[in-house]
Design a protein around this motif. Structure first.
Motif, mmCIF file in Angstrom:
data_model
loop_
_atom_site.group_PDB
_atom_site.id
_atom_site.type_symbol
_atom_site.label_atom_id
_atom_site.label_comp_id
_atom_site.label_asym_id
_atom_site.label_seq_id
_atom_site.Cartn_x
_atom_site.Cartn_y
_atom_site.Cartn_z
ATOM 1 N N ASN A 36 0.835 -1.196 0.000
ATOM 2 C CA ASN A 36 0.000 0.000 0.000
ATOM 3 C C ASN A 36 0.875 1.253 0.000
ATOM 4 N N LYS A 40 0.856 1.975 -7.059
ATOM 5 C CA LYS A 40 0.192 1.140 -8.077
ATOM 6 C C LYS A 40 -0.956 1.896 -8.746
ATOM 7 N N THR A 41 -1.793 2.505 -7.929
ATOM 8 C CA THR A 41 -2.928 3.262 -8.480
ATOM 9 C C THR A 41 -2.448 4.484 -9.255
ATOM 10 N N THR A 42 -1.348 5.087 -8.792
ATOM 11 C CA THR A 42 -0.797 6.262 -9.474
ATOM 12 C C THR A 42 -0.398 5.927 -10.904
ATOM 13 N N ILE A 44 -1.880 3.771 -12.919
ATOM 14 C CA ILE A 44 -3.113 3.760 -13.711
ATOM 15 C C ILE A 44 -3.616 5.187 -13.927
ATOM 16 N N GLU A 45 -3.515 6.018 -12.886
ATOM 17 C CA GLU A 45 -3.937 7.414 -13.006
ATOM 18 C C GLU A 45 -3.119 8.146 -14.060
ATOM 19 N N HIS A 159 -10.580 4.283 -12.965
ATOM 20 C CA HIS A 159 -10.025 4.412 -11.612
ATOM 21 C C HIS A 159 -10.809 3.539 -10.644
ATOM 22 N N GLN A 160 -10.123 3.030 -9.619
ATOM 23 C CA GLN A 160 -10.793 2.143 -8.670
ATOM 24 C C GLN A 160 -11.953 2.831 -7.950
ATOM 25 N N ASP A 161 -11.878 4.150 -7.777
ATOM 26 C CA ASP A 161 -12.982 4.872 -7.144
ATOM 27 C C ASP A 161 -14.192 5.025 -8.067
#
Length: 237
Positions: A36, A40-42, A44-45, A159-161
């Protein structure tokens, strides 16, 4: 088919603005694994922003997307994303987007400062750079990839959100599907084709009527008015 090859991230979220971080995407599959907060999400962003120009949902107008100047001990930080991809035609293109976050006296100021597409001249082998306004770049890249912006936003780099959009209210869901399948554009094109077809048929019909009138007058000049109704029921051969 368009493919994503490499991406450079600098000064975005937790990525250090002083160091360049390069991610290579492998075929046919790339797995991104990490604890965490590792970014990782960054990744994709950054892919989504490079291709569509859309900031992630929790970016606070870009203020939380660029590396915080306070954390870096500066009054200003700069971020950059470089994405190298192959177009639908198989041509190598590099998309460069640069940003700036400045700490003012009472607020933070976010600004997109540069949008560049870089290609290779096939005749000379030299790099060719074309600067774009952000809005133009947002339209150009999906066109080069051969994929609509709606598909990039809501399917490929969602995005996951925002991943639960299929569970939203019917009106929002309909709009999403219309954008993804380009239903509105197809309807407009269909309507345009229908109107064109109608116009052509009307023109052909009027030519046919004129031809019948002339023929009727030539064959029956003395009884022309009485025979006008015959044209609508059974034109003279």
């Amino acid at each position: 088919m368009s493919t994503v090859d490499k991406m450079l991230i600098k000064g975005i979220r937790s990525f250090d603005p002083e160091n360049k971080h390069v991610i290579t995407f492998f075929k046919p599959l790339t797995l991104i694994v990490g604890p965490n907060g590792a970014g990782k999400t960054t990744i994709i962003e950054c892919l989504k922003l490079s291709c569509t120009g859309e900031l992630p949902p929790n970016a606070r107008s870009g203020h939380s997307f660029i590396h915080d100047p306070k954390v870096a001990g500066e009054t200003e930080t700069k971020g950059q994303i470089k994405l190298r991809f192959k177009t639908a035609a198989g041509k190598d293109v590099v998309c460069i987007r640069s940003f700036q976050l400045t700490q003012k006296a009472s607020k933070m100021e976010y600004k997109a400062i540069e949008s560049v597409l870089q290609t290779i001249n096939p005749h000379t082998g030299e790099k060719v750079c074309l600067s774009y306004r952000c809005a133009d770049m947002d339209r150009e890249i999906p066109a080069l990839m051969g994929v609509s912006k709606a598909v990039l936003e809501n399917v490929i780099f969602v995005h996951q959100d925002d991943a639960n959009w299929p569970l939203q209210d019917p009106s929002t869901l309909k709009k999403k599907f219309d954008d993804i399948f380009s239903a509105t554009r197809i309807f407009c094109k269909g309507k345009c084709l229908y109107n064109t077809h109608l116009y052509i048929m009307e023109g052909l019909f009027m030519k046919f009527i004129k031809k019948c009138l002339v023929k009727n007058y030539i064959l029956h000049p003395n009884n022309f008015q009485n025979n006008l109704l015959m044209i609508w029921v059974q034109p003279l051969s």
